[in-house]
Scaffold this active site. Structure first.
Site, mmCIF file in Angstrom:
data_model
loop_
_atom_site.group_PDB
_atom_site.id
_atom_site.type_symbol
_atom_site.label_atom_id
_atom_site.label_comp_id
_atom_site.label_asym_id
_atom_site.label_seq_id
_atom_site.Cartn_x
_atom_site.Cartn_y
_atom_site.Cartn_z
ATOM 1 N N ASN A 185 71.899 50.165 57.341
ATOM 2 C CA ASN A 185 71.716 51.453 58.021
ATOM 3 C C ASN A 185 72.113 51.287 59.483
ATOM 4 O O ASN A 185 71.424 50.618 60.248
ATOM 5 C CB ASN A 185 70.254 51.890 57.898
ATOM 6 N N HIS A 241 74.247 60.183 55.291
ATOM 7 C CA HIS A 241 73.791 59.117 56.180
ATOM 8 C C HIS A 241 73.359 57.939 55.325
ATOM 9 O O HIS A 241 72.660 58.099 54.325
ATOM 10 C CB HIS A 241 72.632 59.609 57.037
ATOM 11 N N CYS A 301 69.043 58.888 63.274
ATOM 12 C CA CYS A 301 69.884 58.906 62.073
ATOM 13 C C CYS A 301 70.698 60.185 61.927
ATOM 14 O O CYS A 301 71.774 60.163 61.329
ATOM 15 C CB CYS A 301 69.026 58.703 60.832
#
Length: 336
Positions: free
Chosen positions: A293, A263, A115
């Site tokens: 995501n 993020h 991530c």
């Protein structure tokens, strides 16, 4: 010493939209449950046979970024590709991009920081440019999660979160040290590595021959595992810390932030950070509602969309921040 600045942005997401209602037909879940916990309404998943892969999506995003940068592909001096989902165990997709774009034999580096991968990749590119080693660097974040998710009820806690897509940025040399990327800040805490993890295939745990030999239909080691509450609690703390670290380094305060691109892990995390820093809706950009995501691709996709929508202007203070498995986290402070 030079600074680096972003001169081109691009994104690519698959055409196939998967809504929360679609997921409720695959597993025991529902739209209300997913939105309440994550904020996600839909995501893009690559359809088998479409030709989209982690590398090809990265190439599509890169072509747009290079065109918008106003340079030729052969002006690219180096390639950095961030992903947790490469097409092959090795080699990494950086070299695939070099070949697909028919770029001269420049170096290609792969970043495996999940991530926070794009933030790490931007930091590497920034420092290569600062030292004068390279002038133009192509940075890509791309992920194809959907083919590796457990889409049964057993895997719903993870599978509803992730989507596929790619984003890219072209960085170049900036002689004005007050413009472009002002600073980057990177951290890790490996003691929590197994709280968000995919253990197999892995040389230190279960390699391919072990999986084949056991042939265990209940083996979950090759599906991602996440301790969601633990990750959330750490994320909100580390996000805040690393954003403040970057602001303080540059004698800035939260009031100076024109655009925060977090993020896109969970809308609740972004909302927590927005409230903590007393930012209004115009100062934070979220698109997890549409894409889920997308890990290393989430920041470049969001950054590209924010720029396309005119929400980032010349002279704006832009903050990128990410937290993910490892644990790894980081921030980037930019004078756009």
């Amino acid at each position: 010493m030079y600074n680096s600045k972003i001169i081109g942005l691009g994104k690519y997401v698959p055409d196939h939209v998967v809504t929360n209602h679609d997921l409720s037909k695959m597993m025991d879940t529902n739209d209300e449950w997913i939105q309440e916990r994550t904020g996600i309404q839909e995501r893009r998943w690559v359809e088998i046979g479409s030709g989209d892969t982690t590398a090809t999506m990265g190439v599509k995003a890169a072509k747009i970024a290079i065109e918008r940068a106003g340079i030729d592909k052969d002006d690219i001096d180096f390639i950095i590709f961030a992903t947790l989902s490469p097409d092959m165990y090795f080699p990494g997709p950086g070299v695939q991009v070099q070949h697909a774009l028919d770029i001269k034999t420049v170096g290609a580096l792969d970043v495996r920081n999940q991530c926070s991968g794009f933030v790490y990749a931007i930091s590497v590119a920034d420092n290569f440019i600062k030292t004068g080693m390279y002038k133009n660097i192509l940075v890509i974040g791309s992920e194809l999660h959907s083919h590796g998710l457990d889409k049964s009820t057993r895997g719903r806690g993870v599978s509803v979160i992730f989507g596929d897509g790619a984003g890219a940025a072209v960085l170049t040399r900036e002689e004005n040290n007050n413009k472009g990327i002002l600073s980057t800040h990177l951290h890790s805490q490996g003691e929590h590595a197994e709280e968000l993890v995919l253990t197999a295939p892995g040389m230190g745990t279960r390699w391919v021959n072990d999986i084949l030999e056991d042939n265990d239909p209940d083996d979950e080691s090759y599906y991602p595992y996440m301790n969601g509450q633990f990750v959330f609690k750490n994320a909100v703390v580390r996000f805040s810390e690393v954003i403040m670290e970057g602001l303080m380094k540059n004698n800035l305060t939260p009031e100076n932030i024109d655009m925060l691109i977090p993020h896109q892990a969970n809308l609740r995390i972004a909302q927590f950070i927005q409230k903590k820093f007393k930012l209004n809706d115009d100062q934070v950009f979220n698109n997890i509602q549409k894409y889920g995501n997308t890990t290393a691709a989430s920041i470049p996709i969001a950054l590209t969309e924010a720029w396309e929508e005119g929400k980032i202007k010349d002279g704006d203070t832009v903050v990128l921040a990410a937290f993910g498995s490892g644990f790894t986290w980081g921030s980037v402070i930019i004078n756009w």
